[in-house]
Design a protein around this motif. Structure first.
Motif, PDB file in Angstrom:
ATOM      1  N   MET A  71      45.671  54.890  41.863  1.00 34.77           N
ATOM      2  CA  MET A  71      44.425  54.729  41.095  1.00 34.77           C
ATOM      3  C   MET A  71      43.522  53.680  41.725  1.00 34.77           C
ATOM      4  O   MET A  71      42.299  53.844  41.806  1.00 34.77           O
ATOM      5  CB  MET A  71      44.746  54.354  39.647  1.00 34.77           C
ATOM      6  N   TRP A  96      41.783  50.018  31.511  1.00 35.56           N
ATOM      7  CA  TRP A  96      41.866  50.020  32.970  1.00 35.56           C
ATOM      8  C   TRP A  96      42.171  48.633  33.509  1.00 35.56           C
ATOM      9  O   TRP A  96      42.925  48.474  34.473  1.00 35.56           O
ATOM     10  CB  TRP A  96      40.555  50.546  33.567  1.00 35.56           C
ATOM     11  N   PHE A 127      39.859  54.184  43.089  1.00 35.50           N
ATOM     12  CA  PHE A 127      38.743  53.407  42.537  1.00 35.50           C
ATOM     13  C   PHE A 127      38.007  52.655  43.634  1.00 35.50           C
ATOM     14  O   PHE A 127      36.772  52.562  43.609  1.00 35.50           O
ATOM     15  CB  PHE A 127      39.272  52.425  41.488  1.00 35.50           C
ATOM     16  N   ARG A 175      44.971  46.926  36.443  1.00 32.91           N
ATOM     17  CA  ARG A 175      44.572  46.059  37.563  1.00 32.91           C
ATOM     18  C   ARG A 175      45.395  44.765  37.543  1.00 32.91           C
ATOM     19  O   ARG A 175      45.878  44.310  38.596  1.00 32.91           O
ATOM     20  CB  ARG A 175      43.077  45.737  37.457  1.00 32.91           C
TER      21      ARG A 175
END
Length: 315
Positions: free
Chosen positions: A74, A6, A78, A10
């Motif tokens: 995403m 993940w 999040f 980012r």
């Protein structure tokens, strides 16, 4: 790399937004070579180039643009998850759940709630008042104020007070009966409760066991009423049904009269918690408050704030 990390998405999102690996590295607080290496990991994972690299910075390839749209969605999801999580965690962290006996709740804990709230308005207490031993783990409790056996081994805490248990009755009852002058006299009196109500007492000092034995024996032959929860023994004694074995400070607060004041059974009071409870700041504040209040009220809990004299029947 067999699985997507993940954090790589980012990092990619920051580079795509700034258009520069150098600017993104500065914003992320990491070196440019490290960031470049992580981006290559992501490109190997998706098996496609994500940037056109040039001296002026980077531009997204078609695959990079597709990934940016997906990564943006995403990131928004999040961020929403984080806000919701903080809200839920914040709500639970402001609630402190305490289990205590009915007598302890009524006569000791509730009178101190206002003082605690004055110290911190954010604290919200949920108090479970029961004579049953509540499990901290299964009930999601923060603290258990327990009399007698501390119980579960997975709890930590300390003994915070001692409470004597004595024999009490109402003035009405004692006005109509000879006042007991010894434990032997209990056999001639009406007893509130049943022998089974007293077998759960543990850790009684050997020198005091005879008190419990005499009272339990008398209850076996002269019990006039059995009422649960045991906290209702206060009310039963108050209406003159007979003698009851009660916590001294709470019975005094109810206006009951202690007979045979030299005959008592001492119960330990424990303030117990899970280690995990200390992770919550407000929970730590409540623990320090409760420990301080127990220390300040030891004399009251010991029943030494007043002297009870049994009423004698007039000749």
């Amino acid at each position: 790399m067999t699985e997507a990390n993940w954090d790589l998405f980012r990092l990619f999102s920051v580079v795509a937004r700034t258009g520069s690996v150098n600017r993104a590295a500065h914003e992320l607080g990491m070196s440019q070579p490290t960031l470049s290496r992580r981006l290559k990991e992501l490109e190997r994972y998706v098996a496609a180039p994500l940037f056109f690299r040039a001296s002026s910075g980077v531009k997204l390839t078609q695959e990079g643009e597709d990934l940016q749209r997906s990564a943006g969605e995403m990131m928004l999801a999040f961020d929403s998850f984080q806000r919701d999580l903080r809200s839920r965690v914040g709500q639970r962290s402001s609630v402190v759940r305490i289990s205590a006996t009915e007598g302890m709740t009524k006569h000791w804990l509730l009178p101190r709630v206002k003082k605690l709230r004055e110290l911190n308005r954010r604290i919200y207490l949920e108090i479970i008042s029961t004579v049953n031993q509540q499990s901290v783990a299964t009930s999601d409790l923060d603290y258990v104020i327990r009399m007698g056996d501390p119980g579960e081994n997975d709890l930590i805490g300390k003994r915070v007070a001692d409470i004597p248990m004595g024999i009490f009755a109402s003035e009405r009852y004692l006005a109509a009966r000879p006042v007991p002058r010894s434990l032997h006299d209990l056999k001639d009196h009406d007893i509130i409760g049943h022998t089974a109500d007293f077998v759960s007492f543990r850790n009684i000092r050997p020198s005091q066991r005879h008190v419990l034995e005499y009272f339990s024996t008398a209850a076996g032959t002269r019990s006039v009423v059995r009422v649960n929860p045991v906290a209702n023994h206060f009310a039963a004694a108050g209406v003159g049904l007979g003698l009851a074995l009660l916590a001294v400070p709470f019975a005094q607060a109810e206006g009951l009269v202690q007979v045979l004041p030299q005959e008592t059974v001492t119960m330990n009071v424990w303030l117990l918690r899970r280690r995990e409870s200390d992770l919550r700041k407000l929970t730590r504040e409540v623990r320090r408050f409760l420990e301080g209040e127990f220390a300040a009220s030891k004399a009251w809990l010991a029943g030494t704030h007043r002297t009870s004299r049994p009423t004698r029947r007039k000749a």
